[in-house]
Enzyme design. Structure first.
Site, PDB file in Angstrom:
ATOM      1  CD  GLU A 258      -2.636  -1.154   2.583  1.00 54.83           C
ATOM      2  OE1 GLU A 258      -3.345  -1.690   3.011  1.00 54.83           O
ATOM      3  OE2 GLU A 258      -2.488  -0.743   4.195  1.00 54.83           O
ATOM      4  NE  ARG A 297       5.176  14.538   5.051  1.00 53.57           N
ATOM      5  CZ  ARG A 297       6.273  14.545   5.343  1.00 53.57           C
ATOM      6  NH1 ARG A 297       7.447  15.337   4.779  1.00 53.57           N
ATOM      7  NH2 ARG A 297       7.094  13.058   5.752  1.00 53.57           N
ATOM      8  CE1 TYR A 301       3.286  12.768  11.351  1.00 51.18           C
ATOM      9  CE2 TYR A 301       3.628  13.955   8.994  1.00 51.18           C
ATOM     10  CZ  TYR A 301       2.624  13.261   9.665  1.00 51.18           C
ATOM     11  OH  TYR A 301       1.074  12.850   9.260  1.00 51.18           O
ATOM     12  CB  CYS A 327      -0.072  34.765  14.689  1.00 50.50           C
ATOM     13  SG  CYS A 327      -0.098  36.100  13.750  1.00 50.50           S
ATOM     14  CD  GLU A 328       0.445  27.882  16.893  1.00 46.83           C
ATOM     15  OE1 GLU A 328       1.144  27.367  17.162  1.00 46.83           O
ATOM     16  OE2 GLU A 328      -0.657  27.050  17.120  1.00 46.83           O
ATOM     17  CE1 TYR A 355      -0.657  10.595   4.347  1.00 48.03           C
ATOM     18  CE2 TYR A 355       2.088  10.125   3.802  1.00 48.03           C
ATOM     19  CZ  TYR A 355       1.026   9.933   4.097  1.00 48.03           C
ATOM     20  OH  TYR A 355       0.381   8.220   3.756  1.00 48.03           O
TER      21      TYR A 355
HETATM   22  C1  LIG Z   1      -0.818   5.959   5.840  1.00 50.90           C
HETATM   23  C2  LIG Z   1      -1.173   4.796   5.432  1.00 50.90           C
HETATM   24  C3  LIG Z   1      -0.664   3.854   4.473  1.00 50.90           C
HETATM   25  C4  LIG Z   1       1.346   4.727   3.305  1.00 50.90           C
HETATM   26  O1  LIG Z   1       1.986   5.149   3.823  1.00 50.90           O
HETATM   27  P1  LIG Z   1       3.124   5.609   3.030  1.00 50.90           P
HETATM   28  O2  LIG Z   1       3.915   6.047   4.270  1.00 50.90           O
HETATM   29  O3  LIG Z   1       2.072   6.950   3.031  1.00 50.90           O
HETATM   30  O4  LIG Z   1       3.594   5.287   2.387  1.00 50.90           O
HETATM   31  C5  LIG Z   1      -0.580   2.723   3.999  1.00 50.90           C
HETATM   32  N1  LIG Z   1      -1.563   2.097   4.678  1.00 50.90           N
HETATM   33  C6  LIG Z   1      -2.350   1.809   5.293  1.00 50.90           C
HETATM   34  C7  LIG Z   1      -3.158   1.614   5.908  1.00 50.90           C
HETATM   35  C8  LIG Z   1      -1.935   3.742   5.983  1.00 50.90           C
HETATM   36  O5  LIG Z   1      -2.542   3.777   6.801  1.00 50.90           O
END
Ligand SMILES: *Cc1c(COP(=O)(O)O)cnc(C)c1O
Length: 399
Positions: A258, A297, A301, A327-328, A355
């Site tokens: 994924e 990000r 992060y 304003c932060e 993201y």
């Molecule tokens: C966010 C997410 C991803 C993708 O993560 P990446 O770091 O963007 O590749 C894959 N699977 C699930 C279940 C997620 O929540």
């Protein structure tokens, strides 16, 4: 897509604007596809970037879709993905949202025992499901994006196998897939192999298993000498253990992944304008016409995005701290060497496809940026910039 193309887009559509390069998405998908056998499928984790045009494009490329909310499922269907090519992987949703997804006939991934039990009691084996396990592998670039650790809210712990089996036995549920997603930006590809071994062991408990879904974790380089997950080497290693497992076990399983940011991060260029150059006693700030309301990000992060001055690429390099207009404290980057920035220069944040827009907000009552899709040498506006009226759209005036 060249820097001149980006400048043209900034001139035509204004800033701030997110620009996505189709060619880059195609290239990333091609790298994955060519590194694994045809028995492997890639489900684009669309929470990274859900503009309908991106979904349609990813569909055209041949990828499938991973969705984390019912609305992502609906967007995917609207973009033309057949239900069989959509996996719904929500976290902490109620049974009603899962039932809504069932009505759309997509694959459903359940990640806690409570819902598993409710689902089983009501539907038994009438609708096959996936189970999301937590393998307790600690991986990922940042605590917030690591999902496999012991305190994580994601998945059902592999130590609860006995409990899962009890639910399966008493409700007769049909488990067709096992899923894990241990985190984002995994540096060590062997983590996937470790995960696979766990999946192989678990598969013994699931006689109707058809799919093993390894989630994501594919890393892309954010800094200049950063690494990208070597999918070719990973593909070779994974194929080796996977095919020999199928042979030994006599099972017929498909392997799923994924990728989110791997597909779309690089494609994204976020263009802003330098509003103000502000020299304090210690620092030279570049204040841009954006902030964490558009790209969170770096603040959320601690992520690093390469920043370049498109308007003055040959100017002398100076050290800047790049901040927004919120304003932060919204610092995009400290002490960056950038070609001399002048007020009104166009500045680009690289690797902003994943993201970026997706996590934007109207904080400070500022307007969300526009989005542009660059394909076959042409720039298309694919989302209008917010207008003032959008801020009031859902408000109800009672005074
Ligand atoms: C966010 C997410 C991803 C993708 O993560 P990446 O770091 O963007 O590749 C894959 N699977 C699930 C279940 C997620 O929540």
């Amino acid at each position: 897509m060249t820097n001149q193309d980006l400048i043209n887009i900034a001139t035509e559509f204004g800033t701030p604007v997110y620009v996505y390069d189709a060619e880059s998405i195609k290239e990333q998908y091609g790298k994955l596809k060519n590194s694994f056998s045809d028995n492997t499928r890639f489900f684009y984790a669309c929470k990274a970037l859900t503009n309908i045009n991106i979904l349609k494009y990813v569909n055209q490329l041949g990828a499938d879709l991973d969705c984390v909310s019912i609305n992502e499922v609906k967007l995917g269907l609207k973009a033309g993905f057949e239900p069989e090519r959509i996996l719904f992987t929500p976290n902490c949703v109620d049974l009603a949202e899962i039932e809504e997804a069932m009505a759309h006939k997509v694959h459903i991934n359940i990640d806690n025992i409570s819902i598993l039990e409710q689902f089983g009691n009501k539907y038994g084996n009438s609708y096959p499901i996936f189970i999301r396990v937590n393998p307790h592998i600690y991986a990922g670039g940042n605590h917030k994006i690591s999902t496999g650790h012991i305190d994580s809210k994601f998945g059902i712990s592999i130590h609860q196998m006995r409990h899962i089996e009890r639910v399966m036995k008493s409700t007769n549920i049909l488990v067709e897939g096992l899923h894990m997603h241990t985190g984002s930006e995994i540096k060590d590809a062997d983590v996937f192999l470790q995960g696979l071994e766990i999946m192989f062991e678990l598969s013994e408990h699931f006689p109707d298993l058809k799919y093993i879904d390894m989630g994501s974790g594919f890393k892309v380089p954010y800094q200049k000498d950063d690494m990208e997950t070597d999918v070719q080497t990973l593909g070779k290693k994974v194929e080796k253990v996977f095919t020999s497992f199928l042979k030994e076990s006599g099972k017929d399983l498909q392997l799923w992944f994924e990728p989110g940011k791997y597909l779309v991060s690089k494609s994204g260029h976020f263009l802003v304008k330098a509003n103000v150059i502000k020299q304090t006693t210690a620092t030279v700030f570049v204040g841009v016409n954006s902030g964490f309301n558009h790209l969170i990000r770096p603040m959320f992060y601690d992520s690093y995005h390469i920043i370049e001055n498109l308007s003055n690429p040959n100017g002398p390099e100076r050290i800047y701290t790049v901040v927004g207009n919120i304003c932060e404290t919204d610092t995009f980057a400290w002490d960056r060497k950038i070609n001399e920035v002048r007020e009104t220069d166009i500045i680009v944040f690289r690797n902003a496809g994943a993201y970026g827009y997706e996590m934007s907000s109207n904080f400070n009552s500022r307007l969300k940026p526009a989005e542009v899709f660059y394909i076959d040498g042409k720039a298309h506006l694919i989302r209008k910039r917010d207008e003032f009226e959008d801020l009031l759209k859902n408000q109800i005036e009672v005074l």
